[in-house]
Structure formats: structure tokens, C-alpha cells
Scaffold this motif. Structure first.
Motif, PDB file in Angstrom:
ATOM      1  N   PRO A 123      79.936  60.459 -13.023  1.00 52.57           N
ATOM      2  CA  PRO A 123      81.391  59.228 -13.515  1.00 52.57           C
ATOM      3  C   PRO A 123      82.136  59.595 -14.290  1.00 52.57           C
ATOM      4  CG  PRO A 123      79.031  59.730 -15.067  1.00 52.57           C
ATOM      5  CD  PRO A 123      79.393  60.867 -14.364  1.00 52.57           C
ATOM      6  N   LEU A 124      82.203  61.252 -14.020  1.00 53.94           N
ATOM      7  CA  LEU A 124      83.857  62.028 -14.570  1.00 53.94           C
ATOM      8  C   LEU A 124      84.834  61.065 -13.569  1.00 53.94           C
ATOM      9  CD1 LEU A 124      85.198  62.974 -16.604  1.00 53.94           C
ATOM     10  CD2 LEU A 124      84.825  64.919 -15.988  1.00 53.94           C
ATOM     11  N   VAL A 125      85.070  61.223 -12.734  1.00 51.55           N
ATOM     12  CA  VAL A 125      86.752  60.465 -11.956  1.00 51.55           C
ATOM     13  C   VAL A 125      86.419  59.272 -12.272  1.00 51.55           C
ATOM     14  CG1 VAL A 125      87.023  61.048  -9.336  1.00 51.55           C
ATOM     15  CG2 VAL A 125      85.304  62.703 -10.252  1.00 51.55           C
ATOM     16  N   SER A 126      85.321  58.671 -12.095  1.00 48.74           N
ATOM     17  CA  SER A 126      85.215  56.882 -12.355  1.00 48.74           C
ATOM     18  C   SER A 126      85.571  56.782 -13.604  1.00 48.74           C
ATOM     19  CB  SER A 126      84.035  56.239 -11.964  1.00 48.74           C
ATOM     20  OG  SER A 126      83.055  56.475 -10.909  1.00 48.74           O
ATOM     21  N   TYR A 127      85.599  57.611 -14.085  1.00 52.43           N
ATOM     22  CA  TYR A 127      86.630  56.799 -15.586  1.00 52.43           C
ATOM     23  C   TYR A 127      87.444  57.155 -15.704  1.00 52.43           C
ATOM     24  CZ  TYR A 127      81.692  56.548 -18.174  1.00 52.43           C
ATOM     25  OH  TYR A 127      80.858  56.298 -18.830  1.00 52.43           O
ATOM     26  N   LEU A 128      87.766  58.152 -15.650  1.00 54.72           N
ATOM     27  CA  LEU A 128      89.869  58.708 -15.424  1.00 54.72           C
ATOM     28  C   LEU A 128      90.428  57.503 -14.229  1.00 54.72           C
ATOM     29  CD1 LEU A 128      89.083  63.137 -14.488  1.00 54.72           C
ATOM     30  CD2 LEU A 128      89.827  61.121 -16.469  1.00 54.72           C
ATOM     31  N   VAL A 129      89.363  57.615 -13.361  1.00 51.76           N
ATOM     32  CA  VAL A 129      90.211  56.373 -11.889  1.00 51.76           C
ATOM     33  C   VAL A 129      90.627  55.054 -12.746  1.00 51.76           C
ATOM     34  CG1 VAL A 129      89.833  54.419 -10.465  1.00 51.76           C
ATOM     35  CG2 VAL A 129      89.941  57.819 -10.292  1.00 51.76           C
ATOM     36  N   LEU A 130      89.244  54.776 -14.108  1.00 51.48           N
ATOM     37  CA  LEU A 130      88.971  53.764 -14.481  1.00 51.48           C
ATOM     38  C   LEU A 130      90.600  53.820 -15.304  1.00 51.48           C
ATOM     39  CD1 LEU A 130      85.820  52.779 -14.800  1.00 51.48           C
ATOM     40  CD2 LEU A 130      87.326  51.087 -13.128  1.00 51.48           C
ATOM     41  N   ALA A 131      90.916  54.209 -16.545  1.00 50.18           N
ATOM     42  CA  ALA A 131      91.927  54.553 -17.296  1.00 50.18           C
ATOM     43  C   ALA A 131      92.626  54.618 -16.461  1.00 50.18           C
ATOM     44  CB  ALA A 131      91.602  55.914 -18.000  1.00 50.18           C
ATOM     45  N   VAL A 132      93.410  55.186 -15.471  1.00 45.13           N
ATOM     46  CA  VAL A 132      94.563  54.901 -14.884  1.00 45.13           C
ATOM     47  C   VAL A 132      94.788  53.799 -13.972  1.00 45.13           C
ATOM     48  CG1 VAL A 132      95.849  56.342 -12.928  1.00 45.13           C
ATOM     49  CG2 VAL A 132      94.798  57.358 -14.511  1.00 45.13           C
ATOM     50  N   ALA A 133      93.841  52.977 -13.652  1.00 47.85           N
ATOM     51  CA  ALA A 133      93.946  51.778 -12.903  1.00 47.85           C
ATOM     52  C   ALA A 133      94.700  51.122 -14.083  1.00 47.85           C
ATOM     53  CB  ALA A 133      92.207  51.518 -12.490  1.00 47.85           C
ATOM     54  N   PHE A 134      93.284  51.101 -15.323  1.00 47.41           N
ATOM     55  CA  PHE A 134      93.802  50.148 -16.427  1.00 47.41           C
ATOM     56  C   PHE A 134      95.259  50.435 -16.896  1.00 47.41           C
ATOM     57  CE2 PHE A 134      93.864  48.109 -20.853  1.00 47.41           C
ATOM     58  CZ  PHE A 134      92.552  47.068 -20.505  1.00 47.41           C
ATOM     59  N   LEU A 135      96.405  51.563 -17.167  1.00 46.60           N
ATOM     60  CA  LEU A 135      97.186  51.159 -17.670  1.00 46.60           C
ATOM     61  C   LEU A 135      98.512  50.395 -16.061  1.00 46.60           C
ATOM     62  CD1 LEU A 135      97.207  54.736 -18.260  1.00 46.60           C
ATOM     63  CD2 LEU A 135      97.321  52.204 -19.779  1.00 46.60           C
ATOM     64  N   LEU A 136      98.130  50.799 -14.625  1.00 52.12           N
ATOM     65  CA  LEU A 136      98.922  50.221 -13.979  1.00 52.12           C
ATOM     66  C   LEU A 136      98.602  49.023 -13.970  1.00 52.12           C
ATOM     67  CD1 LEU A 136      98.181  53.537 -11.582  1.00 52.12           C
ATOM     68  CD2 LEU A 136     100.154  52.775 -12.177  1.00 52.12           C
ATOM     69  N   GLU A 137      97.595  48.223 -13.952  1.00 45.75           N
ATOM     70  CA  GLU A 137      97.266  46.973 -13.610  1.00 45.75           C
ATOM     71  C   GLU A 137      98.002  46.581 -15.494  1.00 45.75           C
ATOM     72  OE1 GLU A 137      96.152  45.517 -11.297  1.00 45.75           O
ATOM     73  OE2 GLU A 137      94.492  46.441 -10.460  1.00 45.75           O
ATOM     74  N   GLY A 138      97.671  47.113 -16.395  1.00 49.15           N
ATOM     75  CA  GLY A 138      98.054  46.358 -17.439  1.00 49.15           C
ATOM     76  C   GLY A 138      99.821  46.331 -16.920  1.00 49.15           C
ATOM     77  N   PHE A 139     100.930  46.864 -16.736  1.00 49.86           N
ATOM     78  CA  PHE A 139     102.374  47.219 -16.494  1.00 49.86           C
ATOM     79  C   PHE A 139     101.908  46.107 -15.844  1.00 49.86           C
ATOM     80  CE2 PHE A 139     105.396  48.518 -13.461  1.00 49.86           C
ATOM     81  CZ  PHE A 139     106.241  48.230 -14.803  1.00 49.86           C
ATOM     82  N   SER A 140     101.529  45.838 -14.576  1.00 49.48           N
ATOM     83  CA  SER A 140     101.613  44.703 -13.248  1.00 49.48           C
ATOM     84  C   SER A 140     102.076  43.660 -14.124  1.00 49.48           C
ATOM     85  CB  SER A 140     100.675  45.098 -12.359  1.00 49.48           C
ATOM     86  OG  SER A 140     100.719  43.534 -11.561  1.00 49.48           O
ATOM     87  N   LEU A 141     100.700  42.946 -15.546  1.00 49.31           N
ATOM     88  CA  LEU A 141      99.933  41.902 -15.778  1.00 49.31           C
ATOM     89  C   LEU A 141     101.856  41.157 -17.133  1.00 49.31           C
ATOM     90  CD1 LEU A 141      98.373  40.021 -16.597  1.00 49.31           C
ATOM     91  CD2 LEU A 141      97.200  41.161 -18.437  1.00 49.31           C
ATOM     92  N   ARG A 142     102.170  43.231 -17.407  1.00 51.91           N
ATOM     93  CA  ARG A 142     103.540  42.555 -18.803  1.00 51.91           C
ATOM     94  C   ARG A 142     104.566  42.059 -17.797  1.00 51.91           C
ATOM     95  NH1 ARG A 142     107.438  46.201 -19.717  1.00 51.91           N
ATOM     96  NH2 ARG A 142     108.327  45.896 -21.334  1.00 51.91           N
ATOM     97  N   THR A 143     104.669  42.223 -16.929  1.00 53.38           N
ATOM     98  CA  THR A 143     105.799  42.211 -15.978  1.00 53.38           C
ATOM     99  C   THR A 143     105.462  40.785 -15.433  1.00 53.38           C
ATOM    100  OG1 THR A 143     105.428  44.602 -14.821  1.00 53.38           O
ATOM    101  CG2 THR A 143     107.394  41.814 -13.626  1.00 53.38           C
ATOM    102  N   GLY A 144     104.204  40.444 -14.934  1.00 53.00           N
ATOM    103  CA  GLY A 144     103.922  39.341 -15.186  1.00 53.00           C
ATOM    104  C   GLY A 144     104.371  38.160 -15.671  1.00 53.00           C
TER     105      GLY A 144
END
Length: 345
Positions: A123-144
């Protein structure tokens, strides 16, 4: 008057909304690819559900961009009221994409994993992807959220109320979908952690089902909002009362017999009213009164693009003349016709 006047201040339709949607689309495209790779490596159904979620979000953003572009076309002979409502058709299709591409797949994958089981990988790769995705989604949400809060501040209304009632469904879709994406990422991480600690794929399947239910809710909220605007939604009641007051402030107008308003887009509204003009007004005075009323309404709310006033007689003038009274009291002797025979004296 200030909050109403600011409802269509400076920003052109689709300006900030387009930037918000583009940011969300680019973020979701990259996230979808990363989640798909991580889901294949880890064997996690929740990660694959999240990949489907991001693909659905990307399709949604493309549809929203299409809606912003097509709804901004000026009115023409074939569409005299403009193309504003077309925004809601494409936004409704975006809600359907969220339902079909995200919710249905997530629910199916969760049920399939519960019934057939799954082999969990690293699951290590999945954890890394989830962490990066959380940052990107958070930035997109912040814009909206930043755009939505700015609009709510201009209108002097609470943020939640603005998000619930705004006719700018593109921004609403970005905020709701990015919020759902962040919740989905947390659910996927919990599913991975539960499977890692217990060695069972049930936790991962449950996370996938929860993601599917979450997407069902988002698709329902967005679909209902766009359907309501397609059917026809009036301006808020306080705004309608201000419009009525502005019309009555014109000297030649005695009464507003009927008022109809229609939201045609985030920055576009129509006003139609049956008004009773003073009987002594001349044709020229009525014409000038109509021009004055239209000017006052556009100063009140610049989003009002069309004003139609129908001169209509007041209710008192429309009432039929009173009918002659019919006596209901018993007839007196003088009213009784003679029934005796007449003869020669």
C-alpha cells in the motif's frame, strides 16, 4: 441597496468560474492517472474507486467548461433571450457523469470486492498518491471556496446560503466535488489502513461503498440544482420586493398587479410585470415611465438584462358594473297585478 447592486458588479459571466474549473480539471486529470496506477499496484478497490471518481470529475470539468463557453454567446434571432440556460443543461450532464462514472463504479467495485475478495499488495504507493492527491485537491478546493466566499461577501449573505442558492452551478460543482474528493481520499486511506492491519479486504470494500454513496449524494444535489434552474427559478423574495418598490416609485405607476422574475444565468435575469398606470397619463408619459422604470431596475440590479412592462387596468377598473338590484321582499298591494274582470258600469 448596496448588497443588491453588487450582485453583478464588475465580473463578467464565466470569468473567475472558468479559471476555477480549469484548475480543478488539471488537478483531477493528474490525480486520476496516479490513482489508477496505485490501485493496480496495491490491488485496492478503494483506490480504483477513487481513480474512477477523479475520471468522473475530469469529465465533469470538461462539461462545465463547455457550459461556460456556450452559455456566454450573445442573443441572436434564433435565441432572442440568449444562451444563458444552456449552462445548466451541460452542468446537468456533468452531474450525470458524476453519477455514472463515479458512484456506479464505486458501488459495483465495493460489492464485487465484498463477494469475491481481493489480494492486497504493497500500500505504500497508494499512501503516497493519496497524500499528493490530497494536496492537489485541497488547492483546487481553495480556489473554488475563495471565489464562492468573495461572491457571498459581495452579496452580504452567509457562505452556506450562497453555496446552496447560487445560480453559478460551475463554482458550486467544483466546491462540492472537491470537498467530496477530499473526503473520499480519507475514506480510501482508512480502507487501506484497515486492510493492512487486519489482512482483510472488507475494509477496502467498505471504503469503496462509502465513496460511492458520497458521489451519489453529490450527483443528486448538483442534478437537483440544475434541474431547478432549467425549470425556472425566480429572483430571491427580498430582491423581488425591492423590484416592486422601485416600480411603485415611478410617478405614473399606481400598482404592480403581477410580477414575474426569472434567473437566466449567474449574471442574467428577466423581469416582467403587469402594471396599472394612472388613468390621466398620456401615451408619452407612459413611455417615459417605462424607460424610467427600466433604468431604476438596472441601477438596482445590473444583472437584469430584460424588462417587460404590460400596461394593465387595475382590479377596480376591471370589475364589472354592478348589476341592477332585484327585490326579494314580498310584494305589496300596489305591486300586485289586478286579477278582477273589468266590466261596464
Amino acid at each position: 441597496m448596496a448588497p443588491v447592486q453588487q450582485q453583478a458588479e464588475d465580473e463578467r459571466p464565466g470569468g473567475e468560474s472558468t479559471v476555477t474549473v480549469i484548475v480543478a480539471a488539471l488537478a483531477n486529470l493528474g490525480i486520476a492517472l496516479a490513482k489508477a496506477v496505485a490501485g493496480v499496484i496495491s490491488g485496492s478497490s478503494a483506490m480504483l474507486s477513487e481513480a474512477a471518481h477523479s475520471v468522473a470529475d475530469t469529465v465533469t470539468e470538461v462539461l462545465l467548461l463547455t457550459s461556460l463557453k456556450r452559455s456566454g454567446k450573445p442573443a441572436d434571432e434564433d435565441h432572442p433571450l440568449g444562451y444563458g440556460p444552456e449552462r445548466y443543461i451541460w452542468a446537468l450532464l456533468a452531474a450525470v457523469a458524476t453519477f455514472v462514472g463515479g458512484a456506479v463504479f464505486s458501488l459495483y467495485d465495493g460489492v464485487h470486492t465484498l463477494l469475491a475478495g481481493e489480494e492486497l499488495g504493497d500500500p505504500l504507493v497508494s499512501y503516497l498518491v493519496l497524500a499528493v492527491a490530497f494536496l492537489l485537491e485541497g488547492f483546487s478546493l481553495r480556489t473554488g471556496v475563495r471565489q464562492a466566499r468573495a461572491e457571498a461577501a459581495r452579496l452580504d449573505v452567509p457562505f452556506r446560503h450562497y453555496l446552496r442558492r447560487t445560480p453559478d452551478t460551475a463554482v458550486k460543482a467544483v466546491v462540492l466535488e472537491d470537498s467530496a474528493a477530499l473526503i473520499g481520499l480519507v475514506l480510501a486511506a482508512l480502507g487501506l489502513l484497515g486492510g493492512q492491519l487486519t489482512g482483510s479486504g472488507v475494509w477496502d470494500a467498505l471504503a469503496s461503498l462509502c465513496i460511492g454513496v458520497l458521489l451519489l449524494y453529490v450527483a443528486w444535489v448538483l442534478g437537483r440544482s440544475n434541474a431547478e434552474l432549467l425549470i425556472g427559478r425566480p429572483l430571491p423574495e427580498p430582491v423581488r420586493e425591492r423590484i416592486r418598490a422601485e416600480l411603485l416609485a415611478v410617478d405614473e405607476i399606481e400598482a404592480v398587479l403581477e410580477l414575474t422574475t426569472l434567473v437566466q444565468g449567474p449574471r442574467e435575469a428577466l423581469v416582467a410585470a403587469k402594471v396599472d398606470f394612472r388613468d390621466v397619463s398620456t401615451a408619452g408619459q407612459i413611455e417615459r415611465a417605462c424607460e424610467q422604470a427600466e433604468r431604476r431596475l438596472r441601477e438596482l440590479l445590473p444583472a437584469i438584462g430584460r424588462v417587460y412592462l404590460d400596461p394593465t387596468p387595475g382590479r377596480q377598473a376591471q370589475a364589472p358594473a354592478s348589476a341592477p338590484q332585484v327585490r326579494t321582499d314580498p310584494p305589496g298591494p300596489a305591486d300586485t297585478p289586478s286579477s278582477g274582470r273589468s266590466g261596464a258600469g
